[in-house]
Scaffold this active site. Structure first.
Site, PDB file in Angstrom:
ATOM      1  N   ARG A  93       0.836  -1.196   0.000  1.00  0.00           N
ATOM      2  CA  ARG A  93       0.000   0.000   0.000  1.00  0.00           C
ATOM      3  C   ARG A  93       0.874   1.250   0.000  1.00  0.00           C
ATOM      4  O   ARG A  93       0.578   2.221  -0.682  1.00  0.00           O
ATOM      5  CB  ARG A  93      -0.903  -0.013   1.234  1.00  0.00           C
TER       6      ARG A  93
ATOM      7  N   ARG B  95       1.668   2.811  12.668  1.00  0.00           N
ATOM      8  CA  ARG B  95       0.248   2.579  12.933  1.00  0.00           C
ATOM      9  C   ARG B  95       0.024   1.148  13.407  1.00  0.00           C
ATOM     10  O   ARG B  95      -0.804   0.892  14.266  1.00  0.00           O
ATOM     11  CB  ARG B  95      -0.581   2.877  11.680  1.00  0.00           C
TER      12      ARG B  95
HETATM   13  P1  AMP Z   1      -8.147   5.176  10.045  1.00  0.00           P
HETATM   14  O1  AMP Z   1      -8.668   5.691   8.750  1.00  0.00           O
HETATM   15  O2  AMP Z   1      -9.212   4.484  10.864  1.00  0.00           O
HETATM   16  O3  AMP Z   1      -6.953   4.305   9.866  1.00  0.00           O
HETATM   17  O4  AMP Z   1      -7.692   6.430  10.899  1.00  0.00           O
HETATM   18  C1  AMP Z   1      -6.691   7.315  10.437  1.00  0.00           C
HETATM   19  C2  AMP Z   1      -6.083   8.065  11.609  1.00  0.00           C
HETATM   20  O5  AMP Z   1      -7.095   8.826  12.284  1.00  0.00           O
HETATM   21  C3  AMP Z   1      -5.476   7.209  12.703  1.00  0.00           C
HETATM   22  O6  AMP Z   1      -4.154   6.828  12.392  1.00  0.00           O
HETATM   23  C4  AMP Z   1      -5.550   8.141  13.907  1.00  0.00           C
HETATM   24  O7  AMP Z   1      -4.563   9.130  13.840  1.00  0.00           O
HETATM   25  C5  AMP Z   1      -6.891   8.808  13.694  1.00  0.00           C
HETATM   26  N1  AMP Z   1      -7.998   8.041  14.292  1.00  0.00           N
HETATM   27  C6  AMP Z   1      -9.047   7.456  13.640  1.00  0.00           C
HETATM   28  N2  AMP Z   1      -9.886   6.867  14.479  1.00  0.00           N
HETATM   29  C7  AMP Z   1      -9.375   7.071  15.719  1.00  0.00           C
HETATM   30  C8  AMP Z   1      -9.786   6.681  17.020  1.00  0.00           C
HETATM   31  N3  AMP Z   1     -10.885   5.962  17.230  1.00  0.00           N
HETATM   32  N4  AMP Z   1      -8.998   7.070  18.066  1.00  0.00           N
HETATM   33  C9  AMP Z   1      -7.890   7.804  17.880  1.00  0.00           C
HETATM   34  N5  AMP Z   1      -7.448   8.178  16.693  1.00  0.00           N
HETATM   35  C10 AMP Z   1      -8.174   7.833  15.597  1.00  0.00           C
END
Ligand code: AMP
Length: 189
Positions: free
Chosen positions: A127, A146
């Site tokens: 990716r 991540r």
């Molecule tokens: P995602 O698209 O779910 O991978 O989220 C992208 C980024 O958004 C993550 O790497 C975090 O920085 C932030 N993020 C999304 N959801 C959360 C959550 N529930 N708690 C904390 N950070 C979040």
């Protein structure tokens, strides 16, 4: 149908989320999407969380759960919803339990998409190398971070739900359709 979708980065959560909302006609609530929209629009919240997103770190539990509480109040959530990317910490799971209790509702299922770490690393590397991503956190280094954040802070969320008897674990290795069939079976449809 109130479903929580759990799984490490690279498990195909986003793809499966689309299959689930299509099948059940429920809104897809992705905190990552919501935050990226905020960043793109240059809102106060967006400015506050941009650096955190770019580093692949987690935004604070309070900020996230405030966003979720507001989102779940919207009328489209009356028929159910899919939560994707939240809860991401045990604290968020506890806050979510409080929000659900207030509205006298319960989760239908918590689905964990499981994929061996070796496969995740390969997918993430792929990716990271694939052009066309509009995610500023989609570089290999940030993706690796991540994954680390996932094991430290998010993997315990699966244990939280397992202990409460609501976790359904689904094998995430296979075609999109194979995995989505397993998910539909796990949620009892
Ligand atoms: P995602 O698209 O779910 O991978 O989220 C992208 C980024 O958004 C993550 O790497 C975090 O920085 C932030 N993020 C999304 N959801 C959360 C959550 N529930 N708690 C904390 N950070 C979040």
């Amino acid at each position: 149908m109130r479903i929580v979708l759990l799984g490490p980065p690279g498990a195909g959560k986003g793809t499966q989320a689309m299959e689930i909302v299509k099948k059940f006609g429920i809104p897809h609530i992705s905190t990552g999407e919501i935050l990226r929209e905020q960043v793109a629009s240059g809102s106060a919240l967006g400015l506050k969380v941009k650096a955190t997103l770019d580093a692949g770190e987690l935004v604070s539990d309070e900020v996230i759960m405030e966003v979720i509480e507001e989102r779940l109040k919207r009328p489209d959530c009356a028929k159910g919803y899919l939560l994707d990317g939240v809860p991401r910490t045990v604290r968020q799971a506890e806050i979510l339990a409080g929000i659900l209790e207030k509205t006298d509702t319960e989760l239908t299922a918590v689905v964990q998409i499981s994929v061996p770490e070796q496969v995740l690393m390969e997918r993430i590397r792929h990716r990271g190398l694939t052009s066309g991503s509009n995610r500023s956190d989609d570089t290999a280094a940030v993706a690796a971070n991540r994954l680390q954040v996932y094991w430290a802070q998010t993997a315990p969320v699966a244990t939280y739900y397992r202990d409460r008897g609501s976790l359904k674990e689904v094998d995430g290795v296979g075609t999109v359709q194979e995995v989505s069939e397993r998910i539909f079976k796990a949620v009892g449809r």
